[in-house]
Scaffold this motif. Structure first.
Motif, PDB file in Angstrom:
ATOM      1  N   GLU A  65       0.921  -1.265   0.053  1.00 30.17           N
ATOM      2  CA  GLU A  65      -0.116   0.083   0.003  1.00 30.17           C
ATOM      3  C   GLU A  65       0.754   1.338  -0.110  1.00 30.17           C
ATOM      4  O   GLU A  65       1.388   1.689   0.909  1.00 30.17           O
ATOM      5  N   ILE A  66       0.996   1.790  -1.180  1.00 28.41           N
ATOM      6  CA  ILE A  66       1.764   3.141  -1.555  1.00 28.41           C
ATOM      7  C   ILE A  66       1.086   4.019  -1.684  1.00 28.41           C
ATOM      8  O   ILE A  66       0.074   4.081  -2.793  1.00 28.41           O
ATOM      9  N   THR A  67       0.952   5.287  -1.129  1.00 28.60           N
ATOM     10  CA  THR A  67       0.076   6.332  -1.659  1.00 28.60           C
ATOM     11  C   THR A  67       0.618   7.162  -2.783  1.00 28.60           C
ATOM     12  O   THR A  67       1.930   6.987  -2.981  1.00 28.60           O
ATOM     13  N   ASP A  68      -0.319   7.273  -3.750  1.00 25.11           N
ATOM     14  CA  ASP A  68       0.299   8.003  -4.957  1.00 25.11           C
ATOM     15  C   ASP A  68       0.712   9.350  -4.936  1.00 25.11           C
ATOM     16  O   ASP A  68      -0.296  10.365  -4.232  1.00 25.11           O
ATOM     17  N   PHE A  69       1.900   9.796  -4.826  1.00 26.03           N
ATOM     18  CA  PHE A  69       2.129  11.061  -4.802  1.00 26.03           C
ATOM     19  C   PHE A  69       3.371  11.430  -5.691  1.00 26.03           C
ATOM     20  O   PHE A  69       3.780  10.571  -6.559  1.00 26.03           O
ATOM     21  N   VAL A  76       6.335  14.624  -7.497  1.00 24.99           N
ATOM     22  CA  VAL A  76       7.203  15.821  -7.077  1.00 24.99           C
ATOM     23  C   VAL A  76       6.311  17.072  -6.984  1.00 24.99           C
ATOM     24  O   VAL A  76       5.417  17.448  -7.667  1.00 24.99           O
ATOM     25  N   GLY A  77       6.412  18.002  -6.025  1.00 18.91           N
ATOM     26  CA  GLY A  77       5.910  19.178  -5.722  1.00 18.91           C
ATOM     27  C   GLY A  77       4.834  19.067  -4.843  1.00 18.91           C
ATOM     28  O   GLY A  77       4.157  20.004  -4.167  1.00 18.91           O
ATOM     29  N   ASP A  78       4.363  17.871  -4.448  1.00 16.97           N
ATOM     30  CA  ASP A  78       3.160  17.591  -3.305  1.00 16.97           C
ATOM     31  C   ASP A  78       3.901  17.659  -1.881  1.00 16.97           C
ATOM     32  O   ASP A  78       5.026  17.641  -1.787  1.00 16.97           O
ATOM     33  N   THR A  79       2.965  18.354  -1.126  1.00 17.74           N
ATOM     34  CA  THR A  79       3.296  18.321   0.485  1.00 17.74           C
ATOM     35  C   THR A  79       2.973  17.193   1.155  1.00 17.74           C
ATOM     36  O   THR A  79       1.600  16.809   0.912  1.00 17.74           O
ATOM     37  N   VAL A  80       3.588  16.393   1.777  1.00 18.99           N
ATOM     38  CA  VAL A  80       3.296  15.131   2.191  1.00 18.99           C
ATOM     39  C   VAL A  80       4.003  15.137   3.659  1.00 18.99           C
ATOM     40  O   VAL A  80       4.915  15.787   4.130  1.00 18.99           O
ATOM     41  N   GLN A  81       3.359  14.447   4.497  1.00 15.57           N
ATOM     42  CA  GLN A  81       3.523  14.122   5.639  1.00 15.57           C
ATOM     43  C   GLN A  81       4.106  12.710   5.974  1.00 15.57           C
ATOM     44  O   GLN A  81       3.451  11.622   5.617  1.00 15.57           O
ATOM     45  N   VAL A  82       5.387  12.304   6.251  1.00 16.70           N
ATOM     46  CA  VAL A  82       5.995  10.814   6.251  1.00 16.70           C
ATOM     47  C   VAL A  82       5.964  10.788   7.936  1.00 16.70           C
ATOM     48  O   VAL A  82       6.546  11.344   8.638  1.00 16.70           O
ATOM     49  N   PHE A  97      14.119   9.530   2.207  1.00 17.66           N
ATOM     50  CA  PHE A  97      13.437   8.357   2.444  1.00 17.66           C
ATOM     51  C   PHE A  97      13.642   7.272   1.418  1.00 17.66           C
ATOM     52  O   PHE A  97      13.235   7.562   0.137  1.00 17.66           O
ATOM     53  N   ALA A  98      13.611   5.888   1.865  1.00 19.48           N
ATOM     54  CA  ALA A  98      13.454   4.752   0.910  1.00 19.48           C
ATOM     55  C   ALA A  98      12.073   4.688   0.909  1.00 19.48           C
ATOM     56  O   ALA A  98      11.358   4.493   1.835  1.00 19.48           O
ATOM     57  N   LEU A  99      11.501   4.567  -0.327  1.00 19.27           N
ATOM     58  CA  LEU A  99       9.922   4.747  -0.690  1.00 19.27           C
ATOM     59  C   LEU A  99       9.396   3.347   0.080  1.00 19.27           C
ATOM     60  O   LEU A  99       8.308   3.244   0.468  1.00 19.27           O
ATOM     61  N   HIS A 100      10.113   2.085  -0.034  1.00 18.44           N
ATOM     62  CA  HIS A 100       9.454   0.755   0.390  1.00 18.44           C
ATOM     63  C   HIS A 100       9.996   0.407   1.790  1.00 18.44           C
ATOM     64  O   HIS A 100      10.096  -0.777   2.228  1.00 18.44           O
ATOM     65  N   SER A 101      10.597   1.128   2.516  1.00 21.21           N
ATOM     66  CA  SER A 101      11.222   0.919   3.873  1.00 21.21           C
ATOM     67  C   SER A 101      10.289   0.667   4.783  1.00 21.21           C
ATOM     68  O   SER A 101       9.307   1.155   4.796  1.00 21.21           O
ATOM     69  N   PRO A 102      10.398  -0.389   5.676  1.00 17.61           N
ATOM     70  CA  PRO A 102       9.688  -0.879   6.646  1.00 17.61           C
ATOM     71  C   PRO A 102       9.232   0.154   7.845  1.00 17.61           C
ATOM     72  O   PRO A 102       8.465   0.040   8.639  1.00 17.61           O
ATOM     73  N   LYS A 103      10.424   1.024   7.926  1.00 17.88           N
ATOM     74  CA  LYS A 103      10.350   2.081   8.781  1.00 17.88           C
ATOM     75  C   LYS A 103       9.303   3.292   8.681  1.00 17.88           C
ATOM     76  O   LYS A 103       9.024   3.803   9.447  1.00 17.88           O
ATOM     77  N   ILE A 104       8.781   3.350   7.207  1.00 18.12           N
ATOM     78  CA  ILE A 104       7.518   4.349   7.215  1.00 18.12           C
ATOM     79  C   ILE A 104       6.355   3.766   7.536  1.00 18.12           C
ATOM     80  O   ILE A 104       6.112   2.906   6.670  1.00 18.12           O
ATOM     81  N   GLU A 105       5.798   4.334   8.495  1.00 17.74           N
ATOM     82  CA  GLU A 105       4.412   3.955   8.982  1.00 17.74           C
ATOM     83  C   GLU A 105       3.469   4.179   7.936  1.00 17.74           C
ATOM     84  O   GLU A 105       2.478   3.332   7.616  1.00 17.74           O
ATOM     85  N   LYS A 106       3.277   5.212   7.681  1.00 20.92           N
ATOM     86  CA  LYS A 106       2.323   5.734   6.526  1.00 20.92           C
ATOM     87  C   LYS A 106       2.740   7.256   6.144  1.00 20.92           C
ATOM     88  O   LYS A 106       3.639   7.758   6.437  1.00 20.92           O
ATOM     89  N   LEU A 107       2.206   7.597   4.758  1.00 17.71           N
ATOM     90  CA  LEU A 107       2.689   8.642   3.925  1.00 17.71           C
ATOM     91  C   LEU A 107       1.503   9.405   3.789  1.00 17.71           C
ATOM     92  O   LEU A 107       0.548   8.564   2.876  1.00 17.71           O
ATOM     93  N   VAL A 108       1.005  10.481   4.070  1.00 15.12           N
ATOM     94  CA  VAL A 108      -0.218  11.485   3.859  1.00 15.12           C
ATOM     95  C   VAL A 108      -0.005  12.512   2.964  1.00 15.12           C
ATOM     96  O   VAL A 108       1.033  13.294   3.168  1.00 15.12           O
TER      97      VAL A 108
END
Length: 115
Positions: free
Chosen positions: A15-19, A21-27, A73-84
């Motif tokens: 489950e990867i959020t679609d984002f 370049v230019g988007d503001t994200v919360q990691v 950040f590595a996109l598929h890292s298990p340390k990323i809980e969620k990306l908003v």
């Protein structure tokens, strides 16, 4: 080569959020301090995405106390809980390095409009 691709497919998160370049994200990222573990939120503008498959990374930039801070950040890292995704940005480039020289209102990215 197929064995390598199979191993890479297993390591990719589903489950990867679609984002973009230019988007503001919360990691939401897991931080380990001593024997405690907590989730830290890093919010900023995505200035770069690179790589592919399970090696894909993205760089987020924010201004903290008047100083520009960038974190990769590595996109598929298990340390990323969620990306908003909080804002969708409208940009015409794949790398937004010009934001490094800009401050204040000049460093803003236009918001994408959905009609």
């Amino acid at each position: 080569m197929d064995i390598i691709k199979m191993i890479e497919q297993e390591q990719m998160s589903k489950e990867i959020t679609d984002f973009n370049v230019g988007d503001t994200v919360q990691v939401h990222y897991h931080i380990k301090e001593g024997n405690r573990e907590r989730v830290q939120v890093f919010e900023g503008t995505v200035i770069k995405r690179q790589g592919g498959s399970n090696r894909e990374t993205f760089t987020v930039r924010r201004i903290s106390y008047g100083v520009g801070v960038e974190r990769t950040f590595a996109l598929h890292s298990p340390k990323i809980e969620k990306l908003v995704v909080t804002r969708r940005g409208s940009v015409r480039r794949s790398r937004l390095f010009y934001l490094r020289e800009r401050t204040g209102k000049r460093a803003r990215v236009k918001e994408k409009r959905n009609y």
